[in-house]
Write a protein that holds these residues in place. Structure first.
Motif, short mmCIF file in Angstrom:
data_model
loop_
_atom_site.label_atom_id
_atom_site.label_comp_id
_atom_site.label_asym_id
_atom_site.label_seq_id
_atom_site.Cartn_x
_atom_site.Cartn_y
_atom_site.Cartn_z
N THR A 1 46.36 37.34 40.52
CA THR A 1 44.98 36.93 39.03
C THR A 1 46.59 36.68 38.11
O THR A 1 47.46 37.28 38.41
CB THR A 1 45.02 38.51 39.14
OG1 THR A 1 44.73 39.88 40.32
CG2 THR A 1 43.81 38.90 37.60
N THR A 2 45.98 35.88 37.33
CA THR A 2 46.71 35.33 36.29
C THR A 2 45.57 35.08 35.06
O THR A 2 44.38 35.08 34.94
CB THR A 2 47.16 34.03 36.35
OG1 THR A 2 46.19 32.86 37.07
CG2 THR A 2 48.14 33.76 37.24
N LEU A 3 46.12 35.73 33.98
CA LEU A 3 45.56 35.65 33.09
C LEU A 3 45.69 34.20 32.19
O LEU A 3 45.99 33.53 31.88
CB LEU A 3 46.55 36.53 32.15
CG LEU A 3 45.03 37.64 30.60
CD1 LEU A 3 44.03 38.18 31.88
CD2 LEU A 3 45.66 38.82 30.76
N GLY B 1 42.33 34.07 27.66
CA GLY B 1 41.45 34.41 28.19
C GLY B 1 41.28 35.95 29.28
O GLY B 1 40.84 36.80 30.06
N LYS B 2 40.45 34.67 30.37
CA LYS B 2 39.80 34.96 31.64
C LYS B 2 40.70 35.23 32.52
O LYS B 2 41.56 34.60 32.89
CB LYS B 2 39.04 34.19 31.93
CG LYS B 2 37.25 33.99 31.08
CD LYS B 2 36.48 33.20 31.85
CE LYS B 2 34.90 33.65 30.78
NZ LYS B 2 34.58 31.97 30.81
N LYS B 3 40.52 36.45 33.50
CA LYS B 3 41.09 36.88 35.04
C LYS B 3 40.94 35.35 36.12
O LYS B 3 39.96 35.45 36.63
CB LYS B 3 40.87 38.03 34.94
CG LYS B 3 41.88 38.51 34.18
CD LYS B 3 41.97 39.73 35.27
CE LYS B 3 42.22 41.23 34.36
NZ LYS B 3 42.47 42.71 34.28
N SER B 4 41.94 34.97 36.29
CA SER B 4 41.54 34.02 37.57
C SER B 4 42.10 34.47 38.67
O SER B 4 43.18 34.86 38.55
CB SER B 4 41.49 32.73 37.11
OG SER B 4 43.14 32.06 37.41
N CYS C 1 42.69 42.56 43.37
CA CYS C 1 43.44 41.47 42.35
C CYS C 1 44.65 41.98 42.46
O CYS C 1 45.95 41.56 41.55
CB CYS C 1 43.23 40.87 40.66
SG CYS C 1 43.13 42.29 40.10
#
Lengths: 165, 337
Positions: A41-43, A47-50, B9
């Motif tokens: 998970t990257t921010l 600000g949205k997590k992908s 996640c």
């Protein structure tokens, strides 16, 4: 001369067959590739997590790995009765409920692949010698039976998640 | 490069330092996944084929765990020399790892009333060498003086190392506490203090990544000393009075039962503790009436620990070496003259 050409042709043929044996995934009409990935998970800047899948970089005990088997019909004939058998890999535990595979009947084994059944029906001998339901963490094999035929050039995907012990 | 709507996640679970828990598969182990496929073409069964193998090499989590083993403060004489605090360092990670040790005497913030222990004159930190449990400064089972850079503990997964922090005690107030902080750091470059999850390529056992665990590849624990100090108190009361008329009037002939409750407080051991109570001139001891903690004793100076000394008219109880805290109840009877 003729003999030497024949000899050369034989040499080439035998070299080719050695090559095709080494690349066992390409044997026959079905090509099967197994891949392992983890989700990261990257921010993002907004600000949205992908969530992305990448090759494992921090595969430590407790990590969850996604194993995917991609099977492809590389021949010019339809393939049928496709059954994929995947032993739960060494030093991992199958993650309950994580199996996936469209258009497949799915079964598990908890006795080393001797018998297969649906998750709810799988039995194992308990410590007291009595039969009890097998826990997903005790599964030893996963099996997908592809329903119907796989047309030439088509591929399917099956897989599961496992946790590194 | 797939994107999925998966809800999970977490990329890895960080182990909390717990001694004795399974640390997981050894770093460097390769996980190999191979599926076998059987199928038919035109109704004819074909030879089964195997997939390519999906392989993952397991990376190393660096996770030291350190606990102080003594449980209660170690009692020391003041001044005193070479008293040991015992710590246990465990490798809770899944790969071989080397750790550096450092001690801080009287770590901040220093509580009011605490003293600051000194490095021991025999040595500052020792490693248990396994010959005999407990700290040995010398002799055939002597433990090993720790020298940073020379014999830093190098531990396999799940292995432990007992460590002794050895200290001298200066002249201090009795019953005061002195602390020593022991810090352990992973010696893998870049690991100690880094944020959990920081990974260093090829630094893990087996050639994979070294990954900093939840404890930031370091651990610390504080051990305590307590300086010796004893207190003693005696409380003497009259428990019962029985006069010749059957009532409780203090009159000649009345028999009084005395009780002495003696209490030893603080920490340490009182050696050769003797409680003696000389009776005043106006009362006469009732022979054979001494009881210590309810057990009747003879008046003579014999094998039991109490006697009545006629020359000094004293009830005397010899308790030998008594470790604090302790209490004893002595009763006897005497008649008002």
């Amino acid at each position: 001369m003729r003999i030497s050409r024949l000899f050369l042709a034989t040499m080439l043929l035998s070299m080719l067959s050695i090559y095709s044996l080494a690349v066992q995934a390409a044997d026959g009409a079905i090509k099967v590739t197994s891949i392992a990935e983890v989700e990261v998970t990257t921010l993002g800047k907004d600000g949205k997590k992908s969530v992305k899948r990448t090759t494992p970089e921090k595969a430590v005990p407790g990590s969850e790995v996604i194993f995917t088997n991609i099977f492809e019909n590389v021949s010019n004939k339809a393939a049928s009765d496709i059954v994929i058998n995947n032993p739960v890999p060494n030093d991992t535990t199958y993650k309950a409920g994580s199996v996936f595979g469209k258009d497949c009947a799915i079964a598990f084994s908890a006795d080393g692949g001797k018998t297969f059944g649906a998750a709810e029906n799988l039995k194992i001998k308990g410590a007291n010698g009595q039969q009890r339901n097998a826990l997903p963490s005790e599964y030893t094999h996963i099996r997908w039976t592809y329903k119907g035929q796989l047309a030439p050039g088509k591929f399917g995907e099956v897989g599961f998640r496992a946790v590194i012990k | 490069m797939r994107t999925r709507l998966a809800s999970i996640c977490v990329s890895f679970l960080l182990l909390t330092p717990q001694l004795g828990w399974a640390v997981g598969t050894t770093a460097g182990t390769v996980i190999s996944n191979i599926a076998t496929v059987s199928y038919g073409l035109g109704g004819v069964a074909q030879p089964a084929i195997s997939s390519t193998a999906a392989m993952i090499k397991i990376d190393e989590v660096i996770q030291p765990a350190l606990t102080w083993q003594d449980g209660t403060p170690v009692i020391v004489n003041s001044p005193g020399t070479n008293n040991a605090l015992t710590f246990l360092l465990a490798n809770s990670g899944n790969g071989q790892e080397k750790f550096g040790l450092a001690r801080t005497n009287g770590p901040a913030p220093l509580p009011a009333g605490n003293f600051t222990p000194l490095n021991g004159s025999a040595g500052s930190v020792y490693l248990e060498n396994g010959l005999l449990a407990g700290f040995q400064a010398s002799g055939p089972n002597a433990d090993t003086v720790y020298v940073p850079g020379v014999n830093d503990p190098n531990l396999a997964p799940d292995a432990g190392q007992f460590i002794y922090v050895v200290s001298d005690t200066p002249v201090v107030v009795p019953n005061s506490r002195g602390d020593v902080l022991l810090q352990v750091t992973s010696l893998t470059a870049g690991a100690a203090g880094a944020a959990p999850g920081t990974s260093m390529a090829a630094m893990g056992q087996g050639g994979g990544f070294a990954v900093v665990g939840g404890g930031r590849a370091q651990a610390s624990a504080t051990g305590s000393y307590l300086s010796n100090g004893l207190g003693f108190a005696m409380n003497k009361t009259v428990v019962t009075v029985l006069d010749p008329n059957g009532t409780a009037v203090l009159m000649p002939g009345a028999v009084m039962t005395y009780q002495i409750a003696a209490t030893l407080t603080g920490v340490g051991t009182a050696n050769n503790l003797v409680i003696a109570d000389p009776l005043p001139a106006n009362i006469t001891y009732v022979p054979g009436s001494i009881k210590v903690d309810g057990v009747a004793k003879t008046d003579a100076a014999d094998a039991d620990n109490a006697q009545f000394i006629i020359t000094t008219q004293s009830v005397s109880v010899s308790l030998g070496s008594v470790a604090a805290p302790a209490n004893v109840v002595i009763t006897f009877r005497a008649t008002i003259n």
